[in-house]
Design a protein around this motif. Structure first.
Motif, PDB file in Angstrom:
ATOM      1  N   ALA A   1       0.834  -1.203   0.000  1.00 31.87           N
ATOM      2  CA  ALA A   1       0.000   0.000   0.000  1.00 31.87           C
ATOM      3  C   ALA A   1       0.870   1.255   0.000  1.00 31.87           C
ATOM      4  N   SER A   2       1.970   1.235   0.741  1.00 27.55           N
ATOM      5  CA  SER A   2       2.842   2.408   0.795  1.00 27.55           C
ATOM      6  C   SER A   2       3.438   2.718  -0.579  1.00 27.55           C
ATOM      7  N   ALA A   3       3.724   1.683  -1.376  1.00 25.16           N
ATOM      8  CA  ALA A   3       4.247   1.923  -2.727  1.00 25.16           C
ATOM      9  C   ALA A   3       3.190   2.582  -3.604  1.00 25.16           C
ATOM     10  N   LEU A   4       1.940   2.136  -3.487  1.00 27.50           N
ATOM     11  CA  LEU A   4       0.860   2.765  -4.257  1.00 27.50           C
ATOM     12  C   LEU A   4       0.743   4.239  -3.908  1.00 27.50           C
ATOM     13  N   LEU A   5       0.832   4.568  -2.615  1.00 23.64           N
ATOM     14  CA  LEU A   5       0.753   5.970  -2.201  1.00 23.64           C
ATOM     15  C   LEU A   5       1.931   6.769  -2.738  1.00 23.64           C
TER      16      LEU A   5
ATOM     17  N   GLU B   1      -0.449   2.409 -14.816  1.00 23.28           N
ATOM     18  CA  GLU B   1      -0.572   3.765 -15.349  1.00 23.28           C
ATOM     19  C   GLU B   1      -1.396   4.573 -14.351  1.00 23.28           C
ATOM     20  N   VAL B   2      -0.772   5.595 -13.779  1.00 24.20           N
ATOM     21  CA  VAL B   2      -1.456   6.494 -12.847  1.00 24.20           C
ATOM     22  C   VAL B   2      -1.924   7.730 -13.611  1.00 24.20           C
ATOM     23  N   THR B   3      -3.190   8.050 -13.464  1.00 23.24           N
ATOM     24  CA  THR B   3      -3.773   9.255 -14.053  1.00 23.24           C
ATOM     25  C   THR B   3      -4.181  10.184 -12.914  1.00 23.24           C
ATOM     26  N   THR B   4      -3.817  11.441 -13.019  1.00 22.94           N
ATOM     27  CA  THR B   4      -4.166  12.393 -11.963  1.00 22.94           C
ATOM     28  C   THR B   4      -4.568  13.729 -12.568  1.00 22.94           C
ATOM     29  N   TRP B   5      -5.385  14.468 -11.821  1.00 26.66           N
ATOM     30  CA  TRP B   5      -5.846  15.772 -12.278  1.00 26.66           C
ATOM     31  C   TRP B   5      -6.328  16.593 -11.077  1.00 26.66           C
ATOM     32  N   PRO B   6      -6.193  17.928 -11.135  1.00 29.61           N
ATOM     33  CA  PRO B   6      -6.808  18.786 -10.120  1.00 29.61           C
ATOM     34  C   PRO B   6      -8.313  18.789 -10.332  1.00 29.61           C
ATOM     35  N   SER B   7      -9.064  18.406  -9.293  1.00 30.83           N
ATOM     36  CA  SER B   7     -10.493  18.152  -9.490  1.00 30.83           C
ATOM     37  C   SER B   7     -11.396  19.272  -8.999  1.00 30.83           C
ATOM     38  N   ALA B   8     -10.961  20.060  -8.009  1.00 33.29           N
ATOM     39  CA  ALA B   8     -11.829  21.123  -7.484  1.00 33.29           C
ATOM     40  C   ALA B   8     -10.999  22.060  -6.612  1.00 33.29           C
ATOM     41  N   LYS B   9     -11.569  23.234  -6.328  1.00 32.54           N
ATOM     42  CA  LYS B   9     -10.973  24.186  -5.387  1.00 32.54           C
ATOM     43  C   LYS B   9     -12.064  24.612  -4.407  1.00 32.54           C
ATOM     44  N   LYS B  10     -11.708  24.641  -3.124  1.00 30.77           N
ATOM     45  CA  LYS B  10     -12.675  25.041  -2.096  1.00 30.77           C
ATOM     46  C   LYS B  10     -11.965  25.867  -1.039  1.00 30.77           C
TER      47      LYS B  10
ATOM     48  N   PHE C   1      -7.167  10.743  -8.465  1.00 33.73           N
ATOM     49  CA  PHE C   1      -6.275   9.780  -9.102  1.00 33.73           C
ATOM     50  C   PHE C   1      -7.053   8.542  -9.529  1.00 33.73           C
ATOM     51  N   GLU C   2      -6.574   7.933 -10.575  1.00 31.58           N
ATOM     52  CA  GLU C   2      -6.970   6.578 -10.960  1.00 31.58           C
ATOM     53  C   GLU C   2      -5.710   5.840 -11.383  1.00 31.58           C
ATOM     54  N   ALA C   3      -5.677   4.546 -11.121  1.00 33.47           N
ATOM     55  CA  ALA C   3      -4.546   3.733 -11.558  1.00 33.47           C
ATOM     56  C   ALA C   3      -5.076   2.430 -12.131  1.00 33.47           C
ATOM     57  N   ALA C   4      -4.416   1.938 -13.172  1.00 32.87           N
ATOM     58  CA  ALA C   4      -4.822   0.700 -13.821  1.00 32.87           C
ATOM     59  C   ALA C   4      -3.584   0.012 -14.379  1.00 32.87           C
ATOM     60  N   ASP C   5      -3.715  -1.308 -14.579  1.00 36.46           N
ATOM     61  CA  ASP C   5      -2.678  -2.049 -15.276  1.00 36.46           C
ATOM     62  C   ASP C   5      -3.320  -2.815 -16.431  1.00 36.46           C
ATOM     63  N   ALA C   6      -2.615  -3.774 -16.991  1.00 37.29           N
ATOM     64  CA  ALA C   6      -3.133  -4.491 -18.156  1.00 37.29           C
ATOM     65  C   ALA C   6      -4.393  -5.280 -17.840  1.00 37.29           C
ATOM     66  N   ASP C   7      -4.616  -5.589 -16.556  1.00 34.90           N
ATOM     67  CA  ASP C   7      -5.787  -6.372 -16.160  1.00 34.90           C
ATOM     68  C   ASP C   7      -6.977  -5.516 -15.742  1.00 34.90           C
ATOM     69  N   GLY C   8      -6.826  -4.180 -15.752  1.00 31.55           N
ATOM     70  CA  GLY C   8      -7.948  -3.309 -15.416  1.00 31.55           C
ATOM     71  C   GLY C   8      -7.655  -2.374 -14.255  1.00 31.55           C
TER      72      GLY C   8
END
Length: 247
Positions: free
Chosen positions: A25-29, A77-86, A94-101
């Motif tokens: 889990a720490s590697a994912l973070l 593959e990690v996908t990230t984007w700024p989603s909102a400001k408050k 974030f979303e992450a996926a590999d060849a299996d989904g």
């Protein structure tokens, strides 16, 4: 402004896996933090950019939903984007996926702090207009997490030099690892954290001793749930509050 969606590949190395050969889990973070930092830098808003303006980013909240843990050799593959400001908070998803989904979905909340004042700065004064897509990977309003009412288990740790990040305090992923280590062995060694929520409330620095506590919460039908608190062992000051669910 550059593209607000950023993608980067991460191979799962041997040293990032556990005894079962699955990514920790720490590697994912760490993948998420790396992608966020690189994207912010590409937008001219990285930590080094803010340092030059006597400011820095600090993480306030995290909510990570892990769908599964890939094995050594997988490429994420990690996908990230700024989603909102408050107000004082900038949200990044974030979303992450590999060849299996799909592998994980996550959302986070960040603040900009003045280096001299240690006070938050309104995000709009730093990032300007247009810095948000309005799309969430996880729809979390970041309500306050409950504090443990009891200590079913605890563990003590000393802050080492390897735990310190560019802001000269403990890196966010280290707090999560400390929290996981307080979970009873029959859960820690047979299950994996499927959901991690964290609220960062204080900082620990090199040489501090911290106390990680855990209380088992009622099972929600999807696996064991624990409430966590990480405290400064000398003063009792709360550093982080967490909730984890195990699959």
């Amino acid at each position: 402004m550059n593209d607000l969606v950023f993608r980067k590949d991460y191979p799962v190395h041997t040293y990032e896996t556990d005894a079962r050969g699955l990514v920790r889990a720490s590697a994912l973070l760490n993948y998420l933090q790396d992608a966020a930092g690189e994207h912010a830098g590409a937008l001219g808003l990285g930590v080094l950019d803010l340092f030059r303006r006597d400011m820095t980013w600090v993480l306030s909240r995290y909510h990570v939903l892990v769908h599964r843990y890939p094995a050594m050799g997988a490429r994420l593959e990690v996908t990230t984007w700024p989603s909102a400001k408050k107000g004082f908070f900038a949200l990044r998803d974030f979303e992450a996926a590999d060849a299996d989904g799909p592998v994980l979905s996550a959302t986070s909340s960040w603040m900009v702090i003045g280096l001299d004042t240690k006070q938050p700065v309104k995000v709009d004064e730093v990032v300007g207009p247009g810095y948000a897509l309005g799309r969430r990977a996880l729809d979390d309003p970041f309500a306050s997490l409950p504090a443990p009412a009891a200590r079913d288990a605890e563990a003590r740790f000393r802050v080492e030099s390897a735990h310190i990040d560019w802001n000269r305090h403990v890196n966010n992923a280290v707090y999560v690892q400390w929290a996981l280590e307080a979970v009873p062995p029959e859960v820690l060694l047979s299950r994996r954290p499927a959901e991690i929520e964290a609220s960062y409330r204080g900082e620990a620095v090199y040489g501090d001793e911290v106390l990680s506590t855990a209380q088992r919460d009622p099972d929600d039908g999807r696996g064991p749930v624990f409430l966590h608190q990480i405290l400064d062992a000398a003063t009792g000051r709360e550093l982080t509050r967490l909730r984890t669910r195990w699959a």
